[in-house]
Enzyme design. Sequence first.
Site, PDB file in Angstrom:
ATOM      1  N   GLU A   1       0.801  -1.246   0.000  1.00 29.04           N
ATOM      2  CA  GLU A   1       0.000   0.000   0.000  1.00 29.04           C
ATOM      3  C   GLU A   1       0.826   1.286   0.000  1.00 29.04           C
ATOM      4  OE1 GLU A   1      -2.746  -0.197   3.274  1.00 29.04           O
ATOM      5  OE2 GLU A   1      -3.677  -2.034   2.567  1.00 29.04           O
TER       6      GLU A   1
ATOM      7  N   ASN B   1       2.182  -5.404  -3.051  1.00 30.05           N
ATOM      8  CA  ASN B   1       0.780  -5.671  -2.713  1.00 30.05           C
ATOM      9  C   ASN B   1       0.024  -4.356  -2.560  1.00 30.05           C
ATOM     10  OD1 ASN B   1      -1.185  -7.750  -1.908  1.00 30.05           O
ATOM     11  ND2 ASN B   1      -1.097  -6.832   0.129  1.00 30.05           N
TER      12      ASN B   1
ATOM     13  N   HIS C   1     -10.435  -6.431  -1.401  1.00 27.63           N
ATOM     14  CA  HIS C   1     -11.480  -6.275  -0.385  1.00 27.63           C
ATOM     15  C   HIS C   1     -12.667  -5.619  -1.084  1.00 27.63           C
ATOM     16  CE1 HIS C   1      -8.927  -7.390   2.956  1.00 27.63           C
ATOM     17  NE2 HIS C   1      -7.994  -6.566   2.502  1.00 27.63           N
TER      18      HIS C   1
ATOM     19  N   GLU D   1      -6.229 -10.806  -0.656  1.00 33.07           N
ATOM     20  CA  GLU D   1      -7.029 -10.507   0.548  1.00 33.07           C
ATOM     21  C   GLU D   1      -8.528 -10.481   0.239  1.00 33.07           C
ATOM     22  OE1 GLU D   1      -5.443  -7.139   2.718  1.00 33.07           O
ATOM     23  OE2 GLU D   1      -3.374  -7.676   2.202  1.00 33.07           O
TER      24      GLU D   1
ATOM     25  N   ASP E   1     -12.258 -10.602   0.198  1.00 35.28           N
ATOM     26  CA  ASP E   1     -13.443 -10.798   1.036  1.00 35.28           C
ATOM     27  C   ASP E   1     -14.544  -9.901   0.486  1.00 35.28           C
ATOM     28  OD1 ASP E   1     -12.472  -8.360   2.086  1.00 35.28           O
ATOM     29  OD2 ASP E   1     -11.934  -9.226   4.016  1.00 35.28           O
TER      30      ASP E   1
HETATM   31  C1  XIL Z   1      -5.517  -5.977   8.858  1.00 34.85           C
HETATM   32  C2  XIL Z   1      -5.749  -7.133   9.814  1.00 34.85           C
HETATM   33  O1  XIL Z   1      -6.753  -7.964   9.295  1.00 34.85           O
HETATM   34  C3  XIL Z   1      -6.088  -6.647  11.186  1.00 34.85           C
HETATM   35  O2  XIL Z   1      -6.098  -7.739  12.087  1.00 34.85           O
HETATM   36  C4  XIL Z   1      -5.076  -5.614  11.628  1.00 34.85           C
HETATM   37  O3  XIL Z   1      -5.396  -5.124  12.873  1.00 34.85           O
HETATM   38  C5  XIL Z   1      -4.937  -4.498  10.620  1.00 34.85           C
HETATM   39  O4  XIL Z   1      -4.587  -5.054   9.376  1.00 34.85           O
HETATM   40  N1  XIL Z   1      -4.732  -4.598   4.010  1.00 34.85           N
HETATM   41  C6  XIL Z   1      -3.657  -5.351   4.434  1.00 34.85           C
HETATM   42  C7  XIL Z   1      -3.776  -6.157   5.664  1.00 34.85           C
HETATM   43  O5  XIL Z   1      -2.653  -5.459   3.728  1.00 34.85           O
HETATM   44  O6  XIL Z   1      -2.551  -6.307   6.333  1.00 34.85           O
HETATM   45  C8  XIL Z   1      -4.819  -5.590   6.595  1.00 34.85           C
HETATM   46  O7  XIL Z   1      -4.965  -6.488   7.681  1.00 34.85           O
HETATM   47  C9  XIL Z   1      -6.123  -5.384   5.866  1.00 34.85           C
HETATM   48  C10 XIL Z   1      -5.951  -4.406   4.755  1.00 34.85           C
END
Ligand code: XIL
Length: 348
Positions: free
Chosen positions: A145, A193, A229, A258, A260
């Site tokens: 990010e 990522n 996401h 990731e 969801d």
């Molecule tokens: C999130 C986790 O799911 C949480 O448990 C934590 O507190 C914060 O981070 N993008 C990412 C992940 O790359 O590392 C993040 O994970 C969600 C968004």
Amino acid sequence: MRSRLLAPAIALLLCPAFAQSLRQEAENGGILVGTAVNPIYLSEPAYAATLAREYNMLEPEDAMKWYTVQPDEKTINFTPADQLVEFAAAHGMKVRGHTLLWGGHDPKWLSSRTPKQLSQILRKHIKLEVGRYRGRVFAWDVVNEAFDENGKLKDSVWYNRPGIGMADRGTAYIEQAFRWAHATDPQALLFYNEADAEAMNRKSDAVYAMVKAFKERGVPIDGVGLQMHIFDLNPDVNGIATNMQRLTALGLQVHITELDVALPVDENGHPLHPEDFALQAEIYREIATVCLQHSGCTALQTWGFTDKYSWIGWFTHKTKGAAVPFDRQYKPKPAYDALMQALRAPRN
Ligand code: XIL
């Protein structure tokens, strides 16, 4: 006539038996299927059993992040990450490492350093973590990010506040992180990522431009992680396919890292609209299908697997949830069936 009748029967006989898990189905199809995990839940039998049965890859949700591994300068803590790496080894799963450099989520002690110190600290951190898991973590999210929605690099300790001494050279600090990771484990696959850069937009254009330049200049990068996401139940699937196409055309792998699909929920985490389960399943199917249609898309991962523990709840103040393929009782949801069907479908 006879052969017309026989053909379907022969095809059925030749077909491998329907697999019983995402993992078996993925292994038949030569793709990795993974999930983010938290080691504190491994002691829960249903959590551990579902994880080992359904997935051939795991990624530490937080256990390999800087704030876990080195919360202050004097504390090094690899215990939770080790637990996950050991679980994966015991169950024949691959481990995706996440993440070595994530500006904005660093422990506070890093913010009071000079560029020279930060450069040394970052190099040491990458060497320490990548070195510890050399041969056991097959792929790393080296940088997470780094871009904002307009495609500009985000301000961060590592880039320009004060940075590692490359603040005037754009993505040079990212390149440096990749070079240090590669020098420490030349076998590991190295990924950039990103969030909200799945379809075609200014952020994904910036990511594309960076990784294209990296490839052209021989920077050691192997792939791009698309977080995926999904919050609005209306993803731009064509845009995702177009982006995946241009990234894989560079000779890079893509991992969906990731995935969801958040649903509006009541205070107990139950979807407000039960029909959303079917919509959610369709989105899972479509995203999985886009990945499976690109041979360069080599891993499909969700951010957690049971609604009992998904991060969506706290992130959205419990207004959204029920985002992953298993419910709170570890029962497969329609999203799970859709993933199975997508994995089972013949590939191009
Ligand atoms: C999130 C986790 O799911 C949480 O448990 C934590 O507190 C914060 O981070 N993008 C990412 C992940 O790359 O590392 C993040 O994970 C969600 C968004």
